[in-house]
Scaffold this motif. Sequence first.
Motif, PDB file in Angstrom:
ATOM      1  N   MET A   1       9.469  11.820   3.710  1.00 53.10           N
ATOM      2  CA  MET A   1       9.111  10.582   4.547  1.00 53.10           C
ATOM      3  C   MET A   1       8.127   9.540   3.820  1.00 53.10           C
ATOM      4  SD  MET A   1       9.644  10.927   8.495  1.00 53.10           S
ATOM      5  CE  MET A   1      10.976  11.907   9.092  1.00 53.10           C
ATOM      6  N   ALA A   2       7.070  10.293   3.543  1.00 54.93           N
ATOM      7  CA  ALA A   2       5.798   9.577   2.839  1.00 54.93           C
ATOM      8  C   ALA A   2       6.578   8.887   1.535  1.00 54.93           C
ATOM      9  CB  ALA A   2       4.818  10.499   2.574  1.00 54.93           C
ATOM     10  N   ALA A   3       7.690   9.402   1.052  1.00 58.29           N
ATOM     11  CA  ALA A   3       8.097   8.613  -0.201  1.00 58.29           C
ATOM     12  C   ALA A   3       8.464   7.362   0.012  1.00 58.29           C
ATOM     13  CB  ALA A   3       9.221   9.634  -0.679  1.00 58.29           C
ATOM     14  N   LEU A   4       8.837   6.901   1.264  1.00 53.26           N
ATOM     15  CA  LEU A   4       9.324   5.706   1.715  1.00 53.26           C
ATOM     16  C   LEU A   4       8.227   4.553   1.336  1.00 53.26           C
ATOM     17  CD1 LEU A   4      11.793   6.779   2.180  1.00 53.26           C
ATOM     18  CD2 LEU A   4      10.792   6.952   4.439  1.00 53.26           C
ATOM     19  N   LEU A   5       7.149   5.022   1.572  1.00 51.95           N
ATOM     20  CA  LEU A   5       5.911   4.175   1.001  1.00 51.95           C
ATOM     21  C   LEU A   5       5.987   3.507  -0.200  1.00 51.95           C
ATOM     22  CD1 LEU A   5       3.433   3.028   2.820  1.00 51.95           C
ATOM     23  CD2 LEU A   5       1.978   4.849   1.842  1.00 51.95           C
TER      24      LEU A   5
ATOM     25  N   SER B   1       1.728  -6.646  11.084  1.00 49.65           N
ATOM     26  CA  SER B   1       1.933  -7.850  12.126  1.00 49.65           C
ATOM     27  C   SER B   1       2.415  -9.042  11.356  1.00 49.65           C
ATOM     28  CB  SER B   1       1.086  -7.657  13.236  1.00 49.65           C
ATOM     29  OG  SER B   1      -0.090  -7.768  12.541  1.00 49.65           O
ATOM     30  N   SER B   2       1.884  -9.613  10.163  1.00 52.72           N
ATOM     31  CA  SER B   2       2.221 -10.704   9.784  1.00 52.72           C
ATOM     32  C   SER B   2       3.312 -10.529   8.832  1.00 52.72           C
ATOM     33  CB  SER B   2       0.900 -11.298   9.190  1.00 52.72           C
ATOM     34  OG  SER B   2       0.449 -10.684   8.074  1.00 52.72           O
ATOM     35  N   GLY B   3       4.127  -9.492   8.756  1.00 51.40           N
ATOM     36  CA  GLY B   3       5.210  -9.167   7.902  1.00 51.40           C
ATOM     37  C   GLY B   3       4.865  -8.737   6.481  1.00 51.40           C
ATOM     38  N   GLN B   4       3.904  -8.755   6.172  1.00 50.45           N
ATOM     39  CA  GLN B   4       3.403  -8.556   4.632  1.00 50.45           C
ATOM     40  C   GLN B   4       3.586  -7.128   4.464  1.00 50.45           C
ATOM     41  OE1 GLN B   4       0.048 -10.997   3.111  1.00 50.45           O
ATOM     42  NE2 GLN B   4      -0.120 -11.667   5.237  1.00 50.45           N
ATOM     43  N   ASN B   5       4.533  -6.540   4.324  1.00 43.74           N
ATOM     44  CA  ASN B   5       4.792  -5.288   4.304  1.00 43.74           C
ATOM     45  C   ASN B   5       4.263  -4.632   2.818  1.00 43.74           C
ATOM     46  OD1 ASN B   5       5.602  -4.883   6.827  1.00 43.74           O
ATOM     47  ND2 ASN B   5       7.885  -4.691   6.282  1.00 43.74           N
ATOM     48  N   ALA B   6       4.593  -5.322   1.866  1.00 47.08           N
ATOM     49  CA  ALA B   6       4.325  -4.786   0.635  1.00 47.08           C
ATOM     50  C   ALA B   6       2.679  -4.852   0.547  1.00 47.08           C
ATOM     51  CB  ALA B   6       4.829  -5.933  -0.544  1.00 47.08           C
ATOM     52  N   SER B   7       1.994  -5.811   0.719  1.00 49.91           N
ATOM     53  CA  SER B   7       0.647  -5.974   0.741  1.00 49.91           C
ATOM     54  C   SER B   7       0.077  -4.745   1.385  1.00 49.91           C
ATOM     55  CB  SER B   7       0.032  -7.059   0.975  1.00 49.91           C
ATOM     56  OG  SER B   7       0.711  -8.139   0.269  1.00 49.91           O
ATOM     57  N   ALA B   8       0.584  -4.496   2.832  1.00 49.54           N
ATOM     58  CA  ALA B   8      -0.165  -3.472   3.537  1.00 49.54           C
ATOM     59  C   ALA B   8       0.272  -2.177   2.938  1.00 49.54           C
ATOM     60  CB  ALA B   8       0.783  -3.419   4.999  1.00 49.54           C
ATOM     61  N   SER B   9       1.292  -1.907   2.353  1.00 50.48           N
ATOM     62  CA  SER B   9       1.690  -0.790   1.959  1.00 50.48           C
ATOM     63  C   SER B   9       0.592  -0.407   0.656  1.00 50.48           C
ATOM     64  CB  SER B   9       3.085  -0.584   1.166  1.00 50.48           C
ATOM     65  OG  SER B   9       3.908  -1.054   2.086  1.00 50.48           O
ATOM     66  N   ALA B  10       0.366  -1.475  -0.069  1.00 48.59           N
ATOM     67  CA  ALA B  10      -0.571  -1.323  -1.184  1.00 48.59           C
ATOM     68  C   ALA B  10      -1.777  -0.844  -0.627  1.00 48.59           C
ATOM     69  CB  ALA B  10      -0.792  -2.687  -2.184  1.00 48.59           C
ATOM     70  N   VAL B  11      -2.437  -1.739   0.117  1.00 50.94           N
ATOM     71  CA  VAL B  11      -3.647  -1.344   0.736  1.00 50.94           C
ATOM     72  C   VAL B  11      -3.722   0.330   1.434  1.00 50.94           C
ATOM     73  CG1 VAL B  11      -5.637  -1.743   2.270  1.00 50.94           C
ATOM     74  CG2 VAL B  11      -4.414  -3.488   1.397  1.00 50.94           C
ATOM     75  N   ALA B  12      -2.482   0.571   1.982  1.00 46.21           N
ATOM     76  CA  ALA B  12      -2.526   1.716   2.479  1.00 46.21           C
ATOM     77  C   ALA B  12      -2.502   2.887   1.345  1.00 46.21           C
ATOM     78  CB  ALA B  12      -0.902   1.853   3.404  1.00 46.21           C
TER      79      ALA B  12
ATOM     80  N   VAL C   1       0.960   5.836   9.072  1.00 46.79           N
ATOM     81  CA  VAL C   1       2.220   6.560   9.853  1.00 46.79           C
ATOM     82  C   VAL C   1       2.658   5.646  10.574  1.00 46.79           C
ATOM     83  CG1 VAL C   1       2.873   8.153  11.732  1.00 46.79           C
ATOM     84  CG2 VAL C   1       0.738   8.839  10.228  1.00 46.79           C
ATOM     85  N   GLY C   2       2.548   4.855  11.251  1.00 51.28           N
ATOM     86  CA  GLY C   2       3.461   3.521  11.742  1.00 51.28           C
ATOM     87  C   GLY C   2       4.039   2.976  10.585  1.00 51.28           C
ATOM     88  N   LEU C   3       3.297   2.478   9.588  1.00 49.72           N
ATOM     89  CA  LEU C   3       3.861   1.662   8.726  1.00 49.72           C
ATOM     90  C   LEU C   3       4.960   2.503   7.686  1.00 49.72           C
ATOM     91  CD1 LEU C   3       3.555  -0.817   6.796  1.00 49.72           C
ATOM     92  CD2 LEU C   3       1.733   0.480   5.544  1.00 49.72           C
ATOM     93  N   MET C   4       4.561   3.706   7.768  1.00 52.11           N
ATOM     94  CA  MET C   4       5.732   4.303   6.832  1.00 52.11           C
ATOM     95  C   MET C   4       6.792   4.548   7.680  1.00 52.11           C
ATOM     96  SD  MET C   4       3.834   7.540   4.982  1.00 52.11           S
ATOM     97  CE  MET C   4       3.959   8.576   6.408  1.00 52.11           C
ATOM     98  N   LEU C   5       6.845   4.625   8.913  1.00 54.41           N
ATOM     99  CA  LEU C   5       7.917   4.947   9.740  1.00 54.41           C
ATOM    100  C   LEU C   5       8.805   3.568   9.925  1.00 54.41           C
ATOM    101  CD1 LEU C   5       6.754   7.341  12.548  1.00 54.41           C
ATOM    102  CD2 LEU C   5       8.472   7.723  10.788  1.00 54.41           C
TER     103      LEU C   5
END
Lengths: 237, 271, 326
Positions: A1-5, A200-211, B103-107
């Motif tokens: 599941m973490a691979a999704l990131l 929450s502002s939809g910037q998933n790519a950036s969010a993932s990067a920081v994450a 976790v929330g982001l991943m899901l």
Amino acid sequence: MAALLDQAFKGGLGVFWSAATSTEAIDALKLTVVCSLFAALFNAVAGTATAYVLVRDHFPGKGILNTIIDLPFALPTVVAGVTFYTLYGPHSPFHVNITGTWVGITVAIMFVTLPFSVRAVQPVLETLTIDAEDAAATLGASPLHVFRTVTLPALLPSLLTGTGLAFARALGEYGSVVFISNNLPYHSQVSSSYIYSLVSSGQNASASAVAIVLLVLALAVLIASNVMARQLAARRG
Amino acid sequence: MRRPSLVLRALVILYVGALLALPLGFVFQQALSKGWGQFWSALRDPAMDQAIWLTTKVLVLAVPLNVLFGVGVSLWIVRHPSKLSRALDVVIDVPLALSPIIVGLMLELAYAQTGWFGSSFAYLGLKIMFTYWAIVLASIFVSLPLVSRQVIPLLREVGEHQEQTAATLGAKPGRIFFTITLRSIMWATAYGVTLTLARVIGEYGAVLIVSGNIALLTQTLTLNIGANFESFNSYQGFVGSLLLGVISVLVLGVIGIARHRLERKRHDSFV
Amino acid sequence: MTVSYSGVTKSYRGRLVLDDISDVVNEGELTALLGPSGSGKSTLLKIIAGLTPLDSGRVSLAGKDVTNEPARNRHIGFCFQDYAPFRHLSLRENVAYGLKVQHVPRAKRREQVDELLHLVRLEEYADQYPHQLSGGQRQRMALARALAIKPDVLLLDEPFAALDAQVRSELRTWIRSLQKELGITTILVTHDQAEAMEISDRIVILNQGRIEQAGRPSFVYDHPATEFVASFLGPITTLAGISYRPHELELVPATDADSYEVREVVRLGFEVRVVLVDGDAATWVQLTHDQAKQLNPRAGQRFGVHVREKNATAKSAAAADQDAVK
């Protein structure tokens, strides 16, 4: 599941780099790391002291103290968060206001991480017989010296793993921190809330990067503390 | 020196009290500051009502699933070791240290309509993200290791001899499981269940992302409290906090008892 | 019921634990599986019980091939070294477990359990829990529990190892008389040769997964087939490169040709050991208390050492080994 990131930030390595190293991200990271580190270390000391009292001392109400330690595990983070905000924020009955300060954030993190150090050290203390300490005392060592040279080395491995875990956990802490932190970008924003704002502002790519940066850091700390602890334990035989 | 000095004792009590007990006490005080009448009507606020109901629904599904998984995985890892089960043993502890936001982001990435898994579901006409199911998923994920972390060491300690003896006495595997195995892990499982309960009720960050935080629809109790505070509806927020606070204290009590029983049991078997 | 196993081979993690083992245990006999740790004896017992699968070979109980039967169908009684009590059940419930599995009605069950508790003399502890009992009591409970289902064979895995010496010897004698009384075929695993010698009808000596020798205890003791068996079953001493049982040598007045100097005299209660050296050669002789009193050996004195009985067996075993080596 973490691979999704990984999938998400594959939207361009360039994007990843800029997002991860944006000033906002770095500021948030600095703040997060500093507060978490301080809290974890402080609690390493406080936690050991608490465990020591819990194991070696006996007084009425000790059981209650022991149970209260688990409160941060049982209490929802958001409840702690809002309470801290109200207690130490703008409407504080004590007339203090530490919202938006690193102090406030650190206090919140201390709340969350205390049980980690206590519970890591407690079982070791319990199995450690008092004999070794007594032996050292008969050889003329002062109580503090005994602690430093006999007790502490025995506790160090577990303390290390416990603190490592606490730190990793603190890095990602959200609910208890977000209210008192005021969330001002560049100033008082913790990494986790930065990520949230990106999501929450939809910037998933950036969010993932920081994450990912945060994740890697947490993982590194965990592995490092575990390895160090194991080496220490091995050396003691 | 045998006993810690009085000074140390006082310091510790002061620290723990200020850090942990004080906030809890404050919640109580705030929530009841407007009297019982207001308190009860606040509890009946439609948003809160809905939130309580939702949280309960999540619990009802998430906790049993987690227990089944936790016990099953523990048995598999301890009794039938293999490369796969060893890998699982390591991986399973991960959710514990993971930031709930991450976790929330991943899901969300995985189960949104465009995600890896989400697209398959979308194909079937099912929507996962921002629904009740997403919350359940998130709850299970964050509390995954809580049961197995308690059960695995106990299973290792207890050993297989009891089960093997039961086999020689004629018992079938099913019977052995229910009469011997389960009984031996009972308290560890109970402890794990209590921790799971607390974690699921209290989860904030992960649920915040995957639920969409829509009041009256997908807002759990924790989200409700958060939302109230953000809209400066602090009294309402404190009422909710008190509710959760009371539950937490009860849970704490059960945790204390379960832990005590567990330790006593361990001590007995070494005699 | 006779127990027989043939061609039993078992490897574990690349190591050969049992190598083509075969033997027959006669009905009503108590056979001791004796050997050092790692010899495979516990593994063999578990294979007979059906708790561990074998790589090849077969196991038969009363003539019936049970190699592919799970433990619960073999009708055996098994006692682990740690007794494996069901900790959450009382003594009574522990013993009743097998009967409950067989759906024996409650009244009858209670009756049988009472009988068994009486047999093992644990009636007054019936309602206590295992952690409240002593090691010896738990052992008897484990036995009663195994006997409850009236097994055809009783398998005991080092049943006395965890007990202190006094309890061990009492329990040992008691189990032997119980076994004889019930006439139940029993296999007992132990690493204690004195124990095996004392209570078994037959000894099987295992070493590194192979049977070195099997036979009546006194026979095996007097006629060991290999050096290993000889040294494992009892103390041996050497004279001029040949091994003897210590009571086979005696001290005689020294002569020019035959003279050893006493190095040390060790008193072990009822027996006395005299250690002697002559240049590079060393040996020791065992004397009884009275003999020692008469001869009164002391360090520095000189004696000759003779072979007392013309007992060819120990000699021939060692000689045979030496021949094999050459």
